[in-house]
Design an enzyme around this catalytic site. Structure first.
Site, PDB file in Angstrom:
ATOM      1  CD  GLU A   1      16.187 -14.147   3.808  1.00 32.00           C
ATOM      2  OE1 GLU A   1      15.643 -14.904   4.662  1.00 32.00           O
ATOM      3  OE2 GLU A   1      16.725 -13.060   4.096  1.00 32.00           O
TER       4      GLU A   1
ATOM      5  CG  ASP B   1      -1.854   1.136   1.316  1.00 35.13           C
ATOM      6  OD1 ASP B   1      -2.742   1.215   0.460  1.00 35.13           O
ATOM      7  OD2 ASP B   1      -1.705   1.964   2.238  1.00 35.13           O
TER       8      ASP B   1
END
Length: 542
Positions: free
Chosen positions: A261, A203
């Site tokens: 990751e 956002d």
């Protein structure tokens, strides 16, 4: 999704769910996570790749959940963390990825970080938010404005300083110049990654970092000339210093490194940057080390013409070279596009079918908003029914965002159209009942059927998912372009006008094999394509 891990999100179709308005299972009139789980089969039946959930975190709901008081907790109105885990499991079972809304630029003033920060100027979290002394005359540190109206600074009597809020005063901005803040926010992101989340919608991603010297924004030239007729004073400034700062790129690289990751994770950023949106999008998605996708507000406005769409897409293609865009026509913040684009006396269903055909053919990922697959129009609400603080503040000049946030309609004959057994948090328009899922499910000519057909067709043609785009000149309100990828080359032609249109094929186009779009396709005779009003044509170039 595509097999290549680095590119799997390019060309995907995302379905946005507004949890409060999707499905209620408790009878309290508000949607919940269990309700989403129970309706995911409908979403999967559309042929989308992922769902995006607007915020469900713990919040006082001053801005409908975009004011987070605990980034790691589900608000009780939506259920429990176990309900979230069950929703993730069902989505994955159905082959859907799950994207959640991360509101990192600001928190709620009820967040424990802000509660501690405001107690003094020397506590451990004193510098976690943007604090500044008043000017000698007691006024705010600079001229920055809130998007929700008025100054972007609020006086705090305890600290005897101002704090920054780009939105509501109850949404204080976090200080991204403090590495500890970045670390803490990234740990909340890791929390959801560990729970199986596939991606994030960020956002107001360009609002994270502010100018460290708190320089005032200059006025827009249009404002100085008296041309600006914006309802909100926010648009009278050139927002050079309160957002889109260069330091934001370093944080986005940290965010991307965390995503990397985990296999196959991605982020799409919401960019609202007025005249600089494309440049910001290019910076945020380029280089392969920041966001995988971003979307702008270019196609979320009232403009509905071939020239406008071509201008937006060509501007993106000429500015953003290695980044990627996500196109959308509707979301939870704007008037539904069927209402925006249906002209007086027009047919909303035709507009809805035309829109999904166009969106499916554009180059980029695409995002659908719940209810648009039913052709829902904007709800007309009375002032006393409003829940959106933006609408309440600016009524009646701006009616707010509640008109696009009314509950989904599932069963035309059921109480509250199958959304809830209790009183819905927003009224359900009577006109929406006739567009309920159960009404349209068996109709081959329905808007719902068109959405399913177009999304299936998009997946069948790799050129539409990842291919290049090249526009062709056309007179009148006709948009024509070629999508090409792999061994496939497709001609796409759309007549935006309310009248029939004829288009002469360029000399270098031969052997066009029409692809059935299920109606309003147009007729190709010799080298002339004749299209009805709001006609769509797709053909294979052989």
């Amino acid at each position: 999704m595509m097999a290549d891990n680095a590119e799997r999100w390019r060309g995907c179709v995302i379905y946005q769910i507004y949890p409060r308005s999707f499905q209620d299972t408790t009878g309290d009139g508000s949607g919940d996570l269990s309700g989403i789980t129970s309706r995911l089969a409908h979403v999967a039946s559309l042929g989308v790749d992922a769902v995006w959930l607007s915020p469900f975190f713990k919040s006082p709901m001053a801005d409908m959940g975009y004011d987070v008081s605990d980034y790691r907790a589900v608000d009780p109105m939506f259920g429990t963390i176990e309900d979230f885990d069950a929703m993730i499991a069902e989505a994955h079972r159905l082959g859907l990825k799950v994207i959640i809304d991360q509101v990192l630029s600001h928190s709620s003033d009820r967040h424990e970080w802000f509660i501690e920060s405001r107690t003094s100027g020397d506590n451990p979290k004193a510098d976690w938010y943007v604090w500044a002394d008043a000017k000698p005359d007691g006024t705010a540190p600079n001229n920055w404005l809130s998007l929700f109206g008025g100054p972007a600074w609020e006086w705090d009597a305890t600290r005897r300083q101002y704090y920054l809020h780009n939105f509501l005063a109850s949404q204080p901005d976090l200080n991204f110049h403090n590495p500890q803040v970045q670390d803490a926010l990234l740990e909340t992101v890791r929390f959801w990654l560990d729970r199986g989340v596939d991606g994030f919608r960020l956002d107001t991603v360009n609002y994270y970092v502010h100018d460290r010297w708190l320089r005032s924004n200059p006025p827009l030239a249009e404002s100085v000339a008296g041309i600006n007729t914006a309802t909100s004073t926010y648009l009278y400034q050139e927002h050079l210093f309160d957002k889109s700062q260069p330091e934001n790129l370093a944080f986005l690289r940290r965010f991307r490194a965390l995503l990397d990751e985990y296999e196959g994770r991605a982020a799409v950023g919401e960019i609202g940057d007025e005249t600089r949106s494309l440049q910001t999008l290019a910076a945020y998605t380029g280089g392969g080390d920041k966001l995988q996708m971003s979307y702008t507000f270019d196609l979320l406005g009232p403009q509905f013409s071939a020239a406008h769409v071509r201008g937006c897409v060509e501007a993106f293609e000429s500015t953003v070279f290695d980044g990627w865009v996500c196109w959308a026509f509707s979301n939870h913040d704007v008037v539904r596009h069927v209402s925006r684009w249906t002209r007086p006396g027009g047919d909303p269903d035709r507009v809805a079918k035309f829109s999904i055909a166009l969106l499916s053919c554009l180059r980029g990922s695409i995002c659908l908003y719940q209810g648009e697959e039913l052709g829902l129009e904007e709800a007309e609400l009375a002032f006393e029914d409003l829940r959106d603080p933006f609408g309440v503040r600016f009524w009646p000049a701006i009616k707010g965002r509640d008109g696009c946030r009314t509950p989904m309609v599932w069963d035309a004959g059921a109480d509250n159209a199958g959304f809830s057994t209790g009183k819905p948090w927003l009224p359900i328009p009577a006109s929406h009942r006739s567009r309920a899922v159960d009404v349209q499910a068996g109709e081959q000519t329905s808007v719902l059927a068109s959405y399913r057909a177009m999304l299936a067709l998009r997946k069948q043609h790799p050129a539409l998912v990842r291919g290049s785009i090249r526009f062709l000149d056309a007179e009148g309100d006709v948009l024509a372009f070629i999508r090409e990828g792999g061994d496939e080359k497709l001609l796409c032609v759309f007549n935006f006008a309310d009248e029939p249109a004829g288009w002469q094929l360029p000399p270098d186009l031969d052997a066009i094999e029409p692809i059935d779009l299920g109606g309003a396709d147009g007729v190709l005779q010799e080298r002339t394509l004749s299209q009805p009003p709001l006609g769509c044509f797709l053909g294979r170039i052989g």
